[in-house]
Write an enzyme that holds these catalytic residues in place. Structure first.
Site, short mmCIF file in Angstrom:
data_model
loop_
_atom_site.label_atom_id
_atom_site.label_comp_id
_atom_site.label_asym_id
_atom_site.label_seq_id
_atom_site.Cartn_x
_atom_site.Cartn_y
_atom_site.Cartn_z
N LYS A 177 -32.50 20.47 69.85
CA LYS A 177 -32.50 21.94 69.83
C LYS A 177 -32.73 22.44 68.41
CE LYS A 177 -28.39 21.85 71.52
NZ LYS A 177 -27.06 22.13 72.13
N THR A 208 -23.94 34.94 69.61
CA THR A 208 -24.55 33.72 70.16
C THR A 208 -23.51 32.65 70.47
OG1 THR A 208 -24.92 32.89 67.91
CG2 THR A 208 -26.73 34.11 68.96
N GLY A 210 -21.45 30.05 72.23
CA GLY A 210 -21.59 29.31 73.47
C GLY A 210 -23.01 28.98 73.88
N THR A 211 -23.97 29.15 72.96
CA THR A 211 -25.37 28.91 73.33
C THR A 211 -25.62 27.46 73.75
OG1 THR A 211 -25.92 28.60 71.00
CG2 THR A 211 -26.32 30.77 71.94
N GLY A 212 -25.08 26.49 72.98
CA GLY A 212 -25.31 25.09 73.30
C GLY A 212 -24.71 24.69 74.63
N CYS A 213 -23.48 25.13 74.88
CA CYS A 213 -22.82 24.84 76.15
C CYS A 213 -23.62 25.44 77.31
CB CYS A 213 -21.41 25.42 76.16
SG CYS A 213 -20.33 24.88 74.82
#
Length: 283
Positions: A177, A208, A210-213
């Site tokens: 990512k 932003t 929690g974007t990865g989760c």
């Protein structure tokens, strides 16, 4: 699968602020059309300003949660998030092997958005040796890719090399990512033979959390619905971009992405911009 809707299981830590972790995973599952179950691995005291405390759960209760789900409910996909210790990684590996679950989306959570460590340094080796070989797809960010691949990852060229090195550790697919790249973000998907780049303009947004989760959970949701990897990653990328675009202020720090913006807009129509719009949730 004899269920009314597809299902997915998240194995991760809890975020008391609701923006990341188990809470974000379940929201993303619901928004993307699957029924979500959860196995908690840790409890964090967390809000929009940061993480103030972390408490790991013991291996026995983690195993018991997994067994309770797998013995009763068909699981269409598994998303793995925060596993802070080697002991937790080992028990998760053991149960996944026991039940022969697939597909598996591994989000290699190492630090929080605010810099709090969520994976013990001595557990990185266990993550590499025990879970990467089980993963259908692994989704490291630039920092995590740097740790896993033992190299600095700061541009697209390095992202491709890191994806290649991580793929050699056993996962079928790797998506590195690039949300922290300078300039516009880019995610790189690698299947062991070919690379595919997912580009989009950088959104001028600060909320932003929690974007990865959310991104990895969306991938798991679309895989549970039977989509191919490239399609699942592409649609998850579209979904998280939408959620970031409509992220909202909440509390005194970094607010969450908006998991349900499209659903709310569809449900409330033109009213969503007024009575049910951001003014109704912004503090």
């Amino acid at each position: 699968m004899n269920t009314v809707i597809p299902t997915a299981l998240t194995i991760a830590g809890s975020d008391s602020g609701g923006g990341a972790g188990i809470q974000a995973d379940l929201k993303a599952f619901a928004a993307c059309g699957v029924y979500g179950m959860s196995v908690l691995t840790a409890i964090t005291a967390q809000n929009t300003c940061g993480v103030t405390a972390v408490r790991d759960l013991d291996a026995e209760i983690i195993a018991a949660q997994m067994q309770a789900v797998f013995d009763d409910i068909p699981v269409g996909a598994v998303k793995i998030g925060m596993l802070s210790s080697a002991a937790i990684i080992e028990v998760v590996e053991e149960q996944l092997k026991r039940y022969q679950v697939a597909p598996i989306v591994l989000d290699t959570v190492m630090i929080s958005k605010h810099g709090a460590p969520l994976l013990q340094a001595e557990a990185v080796g266990a993550l590499k040796s025990k879970l990467l070989p089980l993963a259908t797809i692994v989704t490291p960010n630039l920092h995590e890719a740097s740790v896993l691949a033992s190299m600095q990852v700061e541009d697209e060229t390095a992202m491709r090399e890191a994806a290649k090195r991580i793929h050699a550790m056993g996962p079928r697919y790797v998506v590195v990512k690039g949300g922290h790249l300078e300039g516009n973000p880019c995610d790189i998907l690698y299947d062991g033979n070919e690379y595919r780049a997912f580009h989009n303009p950088r959104l001028p947004r600060v909320h932003t959390h929690g974007t990865g989760c959310t991104f990895s959970s969306a991938i798991a949701a679309f895989l549970a619905r039977g989509w191919e990897i490239s399609e699942a990653v592409g649609e998850a990328k579209r979904y998280i971009t939408m959620a970031i675009e409509h992220g909202f202020s909440l509390g005194q720090g970094v607010g969450p992405t908006h998991h349900f913006y499209e659903l709310y807009q569809a449900a409330f129509g033109a009213e969503w911009g007024g009575k049910y719009g951001k003014s109704a949730i912004v503090r």
